[in-house]
Design an enzyme around this catalytic site. Structure first.
Site, short mmCIF file in Angstrom:
data_model
loop_
_atom_site.label_atom_id
_atom_site.label_comp_id
_atom_site.label_asym_id
_atom_site.label_seq_id
_atom_site.Cartn_x
_atom_site.Cartn_y
_atom_site.Cartn_z
N GLU A 249 43.49 46.71 15.77
CA GLU A 249 42.64 47.09 14.64
C GLU A 249 41.68 45.96 14.26
O GLU A 249 40.55 46.21 13.89
CB GLU A 249 43.50 47.50 13.43
N TYR B 31 40.48 49.90 5.23
CA TYR B 31 40.62 50.65 6.48
C TYR B 31 41.77 50.09 7.33
O TYR B 31 42.65 50.82 7.79
CB TYR B 31 39.31 50.64 7.29
N TYR C 159 31.52 38.06 15.23
CA TYR C 159 32.21 38.10 13.93
C TYR C 159 33.44 37.20 13.97
O TYR C 159 34.58 37.65 13.84
CB TYR C 159 32.66 39.52 13.59
N GLN D 185 34.12 46.94 13.92
CA GLN D 185 32.70 46.79 14.28
C GLN D 185 32.50 46.48 15.76
O GLN D 185 31.59 45.75 16.15
CB GLN D 185 32.04 45.70 13.43
N ASP E 62 37.35 55.53 8.61
CA ASP E 62 36.41 54.59 9.24
C ASP E 62 35.05 55.29 9.37
O ASP E 62 34.87 56.40 8.85
CB ASP E 62 36.94 54.11 10.61
#
Ligand code: SF4
Length: 351
Positions: free
Chosen positions: A33, A116, A78, A38, A134
């Site tokens: 997850e 989420y 990220y 993204q 999501d």
């Protein structure tokens, strides 16, 4: 047949075979997850495999250095996700004696875990009766029910969350599969562009299909603005060693290693200032021909990067480096976590 029943029927015949769906191990589910936030499944899959191979248990990840975790994450972007994941692994291993939380409320207390992710782990890993919303779920619900509320607003998100919760199947043991089904349906059937309405089992009752508004829903008011930045990177080499430093917090790529760096606003393509400094201090170096500038797109920034390679004579002692920089051997450079654009530059140019 109601909405959730139709999705539960559609799912077994259409779902992709993905490794995190074949496990009940909550650690693996948590990993998947975080990696998939993204990120497209195709891109995330090799990282998932790499992480469970390198860190098979949460204790293994907790015992790793931040650099090892970041190096395994290299290229996924990220990077705060990787840092938060490592912090959380250490917290669970040391403060919770390795026991992963078993419900959404407890997961929400941990670093890097939002609404989420907490719902997904609680549902997929522990069978909690919570809806998982999501981007795919927003899209399916907005189109099927014709909901025009803004999915980027707090009010809009609450409306979708509440609706999603009412749609869960009555039997608790089917909730997890249903959550996976609606997400997969959004990813494969009700796609952002060109949804496959022709062969959609929900077509007869779908508001967007009936009114031709698939392209307008879901509605999102917040658009991300893109800032342009110009970087100069100087690769200073001395006897095969390269000067690098670990980037600090406060800008992109925190914790990753890069070269001598200049945010060259308005000076793109000009020789970096550090080379002028070297010259002025009578340091000798050989400047290799200029490399083609690289355009690198991040979520909120577009980077235009110029690279310069300056080779210092081996028979002279290396110059003092700016604060924070040090010399690294080629092996060490290879193993340091780096922004993907830097890793690719080194590899492409055999440096
Ligand atoms: S009919 Fe089209 S828009 Fe409606 S749910 Fe199916 S794929 Fe999505």
């Amino acid at each position: 047949m109601n909405f959730s029943e139709m999705l539960l029927q559609w799912y077994p015949n259409h779902k992709r075979d993905l490794p995190w769906r074949d496990t009940n191990n909550p650690y693996y589910i948590w990993l998947s997850e975080i990696i998939l936030q993204q990120t497209r499944v195709k891109q995330g899959l090799p990282y998932y495999e790499a992480f469970i191979t390198r860190f098979p248990t949460i204790q293994d990840m907790a015992a790793a250095t931040e650099e090892e975790v970041m190096r395994t994450w290299q290229g996924l972007g990220y990077y705060s996700r990787a840092r938060n994941m490592h912090t959380t692994a250490k917290y669970i291993a040391h403060e919770l004696q390795g026991n992963l939380p078993t419900n959404k409320a407890e997961w929400l207390k941990l670093k890097g875990v939002g609404e989420y992710t907490a719902s997904a782990i609680a549902s997929f890993g522990f069978g909690e009766r919570v809806s998982v919303v999501d981007g795919n779920v927003f899209r399916v619900l907005a189109r099927f029910f014709g909901i025009e509320d803004d999915i980027s607003s707090i009010k809009g998100a609450k409306i979708f969350q509440a609706l999603a919760q009412t749609l869960l199947p009555a039997q608790d043991e089917r909730v997890s599969t249903y959550n996976q089904a609606i997400m997969e349906f959004g990813a494969l059937q009700c796609t952002p562009q060109k949804p496959d309405c022709m062969y959609c089992p929900l077509q007869a009752s779908c508001v967007a299909h009936g009114t031709g508004r698939q392209g307008e829903l879901p509605f999102k008011s917040l658009k991300t603005s893109q800032k342009e930045r110009f970087f100069n990177y100087t690769i200073l080499k001395h006897a095969e060693n390269i000067a690098m430093r670990k980037r600090e917090a406060g800008d992109i790529w925190t914790g990753l290693y890069d070269f001598i760096w200049e945010d060259a606003a308005g000076r793109q393509g000009e020789v970096p200032l550090c080379l002028d400094d070297l010259k002025n201090n009578k340091h000798y170096f050989r400047l290799l021909p200029a490399y083609a500038p690289v355009k690198h797109i991040l979520t909120h920034q577009t980077l235009f990067i110029s690279f310069w390679v300056a080779v210092l004579p081996e028979n002279l002692p290396p110059p003092c480096l700016p604060e924070g920089y040090a010399w690294y051997t080629p092996e060490k450079v290879q193993n340091l976590p780096k922004p993907i654009v830097i890793a690719q530059f080194l590899e492409k140019n055999g440096l």
